[in-house]
Design a protein around this motif. Structure first.
Motif, PDB file in Angstrom:
ATOM      1  N   THR A 132      -2.992  16.637 -11.524  1.00  0.00           N
ATOM      2  CA  THR A 132      -3.329  15.321 -11.003  1.00  0.00           C
ATOM      3  C   THR A 132      -3.253  15.473  -9.646  1.00  0.00           C
ATOM      4  O   THR A 132      -2.190  15.923  -9.071  1.00  0.00           O
ATOM      5  CB  THR A 132      -2.072  14.307 -11.782  1.00  0.00           C
ATOM      6  N   GLU A 133      -4.059  14.633  -9.019  1.00  0.00           N
ATOM      7  CA  GLU A 133      -3.826  14.393  -7.363  1.00  0.00           C
ATOM      8  C   GLU A 133      -3.775  13.023  -7.170  1.00  0.00           C
ATOM      9  O   GLU A 133      -4.684  12.046  -7.292  1.00  0.00           O
ATOM     10  CB  GLU A 133      -5.144  14.875  -6.673  1.00  0.00           C
ATOM     11  N   ASN A 134      -2.994  12.663  -6.346  1.00  0.00           N
ATOM     12  CA  ASN A 134      -2.649  11.137  -6.130  1.00  0.00           C
ATOM     13  C   ASN A 134      -2.690  10.815  -4.644  1.00  0.00           C
ATOM     14  O   ASN A 134      -2.081  11.658  -3.889  1.00  0.00           O
ATOM     15  CB  ASN A 134      -1.185  10.816  -6.367  1.00  0.00           C
ATOM     16  N   PRO A 135      -4.038  10.214  -4.135  1.00  0.00           N
ATOM     17  CA  PRO A 135      -4.300  10.126  -2.738  1.00  0.00           C
ATOM     18  C   PRO A 135      -3.457   8.789  -2.252  1.00  0.00           C
ATOM     19  O   PRO A 135      -3.578   7.853  -2.919  1.00  0.00           O
ATOM     20  CB  PRO A 135      -5.794   9.874  -2.844  1.00  0.00           C
ATOM     21  N   TYR A 136      -2.892   8.905  -0.998  1.00  0.00           N
ATOM     22  CA  TYR A 136      -2.234   7.779  -0.774  1.00  0.00           C
ATOM     23  C   TYR A 136      -3.204   7.863   0.868  1.00  0.00           C
ATOM     24  O   TYR A 136      -2.758   8.389   1.853  1.00  0.00           O
ATOM     25  CB  TYR A 136      -0.967   8.001  -0.237  1.00  0.00           C
ATOM     26  N   ASP A 137      -3.894   6.749   0.639  1.00  0.00           N
ATOM     27  CA  ASP A 137      -4.839   6.464   1.676  1.00  0.00           C
ATOM     28  C   ASP A 137      -4.885   5.267   2.433  1.00  0.00           C
ATOM     29  O   ASP A 137      -5.750   4.829   3.370  1.00  0.00           O
ATOM     30  CB  ASP A 137      -6.382   6.737   1.311  1.00  0.00           C
ATOM     31  N   GLY A 138      -3.915   4.145   2.072  1.00  0.00           N
ATOM     32  CA  GLY A 138      -4.057   3.138   2.434  1.00  0.00           C
ATOM     33  C   GLY A 138      -4.619   1.958   1.657  1.00  0.00           C
ATOM     34  O   GLY A 138      -4.433   0.744   1.964  1.00  0.00           O
ATOM     35  N   SER A 139      -5.402   2.244   0.971  1.00  0.00           N
ATOM     36  CA  SER A 139      -6.217   1.254   0.052  1.00  0.00           C
ATOM     37  C   SER A 139      -5.459   0.421  -0.711  1.00  0.00           C
ATOM     38  O   SER A 139      -5.741  -0.765  -0.780  1.00  0.00           O
ATOM     39  CB  SER A 139      -7.150   2.127  -0.634  1.00  0.00           C
ATOM     40  N   GLY A 140      -4.183   0.847  -1.481  1.00  0.00           N
ATOM     41  CA  GLY A 140      -3.530   0.082  -2.003  1.00  0.00           C
ATOM     42  C   GLY A 140      -2.858  -0.883  -1.464  1.00  0.00           C
ATOM     43  O   GLY A 140      -2.559  -2.204  -1.760  1.00  0.00           O
ATOM     44  N   VAL A 141      -2.400  -0.707  -0.053  1.00  0.00           N
ATOM     45  CA  VAL A 141      -1.578  -1.471   0.904  1.00  0.00           C
ATOM     46  C   VAL A 141      -2.835  -2.530   1.327  1.00  0.00           C
ATOM     47  O   VAL A 141      -2.438  -3.812   1.348  1.00  0.00           O
ATOM     48  CB  VAL A 141      -1.266  -0.660   2.144  1.00  0.00           C
TER      49      VAL A 141
END
Length: 201
Positions: free
Chosen positions: A60-69
């Motif tokens: 599993t790869e979780n991307p934290y790219d600011g899209s959720g913010v």
């Protein structure tokens, strides 16, 4: 190699493989060549165990790219609701001063809504949050009211969004999704598992 932190893997793959090595040699100091020889033997024993008991591992790869913010900031109703909830949870003695700890705790409570990991879970994301708090001049203990507190949190989230958008952070995890299959025949009859690898050799 499946994750060595998984208890099933430790009990059924790694420990039995270790037991195949000569106990007297494990207790004695080893030269560099001797160490690599024992390591080679251990890896070979682990490979044999995995051939006997194949294991399915999900990557599993979780991307934290600011899209959720960005989604949270774009949804005023949801943002206002989260900010109101955070403000209610601020201890009374901290409601007139924006301490760094208070700000960080507030951002942490908004993490789920902003698709951010809990503070302390991912060091790289922690660094981004800390930098955003610093850039917003937050946490210096200045007096703030409710409106200013919420505005400050919104500005910090905006800075976090920009930094993650410029430099996304990817966190990969490997997880054993179920107990090993009984053998190769079971492998052929099992339904495929999305985004998974079968570790068998």
């Amino acid at each position: 190699m499946p994750p060595a932190s998984d208890t099933w893997i430790v009990d059924n793959i790694i420990e039995p493989a270790l037991q195949q090595l000569p106990a007297d040699q494990l207790k004695q100091p080893a030269s560099r060549d001797g160490f690599f020889e024992q390591l080679k033997n251990l890896l070979g024993a682990i490979a044999e165990r995995l051939q006997e008991q194949p294991v399915i591992v999900a990557h599993t790869e979780n991307p934290y790219d600011g899209s959720g913010v960005k989604r949270l900031l774009a949804n005023k109703f949801e943002l206002d609701k989260v900010l109101a909830s955070v403000w209610r949870d601020v201890p009374a003695e901290h409601k007139n001063k924006a301490s760094k700890e208070c700000i960080r705790a507030a951002i942490d409570k908004m993490a789920d809504a902003a698709y951010l990991p809990p503070y302390g879970a991912v060091n790289q994301v922690d660094a981004v949050v800390n930098e955003a708090i610093k850039m917003a001049n937050a946490g210096d203990g200045k007096v703030v009211d409710e409106a200013e507190f919420k505005k400050l949190l919104t500005e910090i989230l905006g800075e976090v969004m920009l930094q993650l958008n410029r430099n996304p952070i990817f966190v990969s995890t490997n997880t054993v999704v179920h107990e090993p299959l009984s053998g190769s025949s079971a492998l052929s009859s099992s339904p495929p598992v999305a985004s998974s690898d079968i570790i068998a050799k």
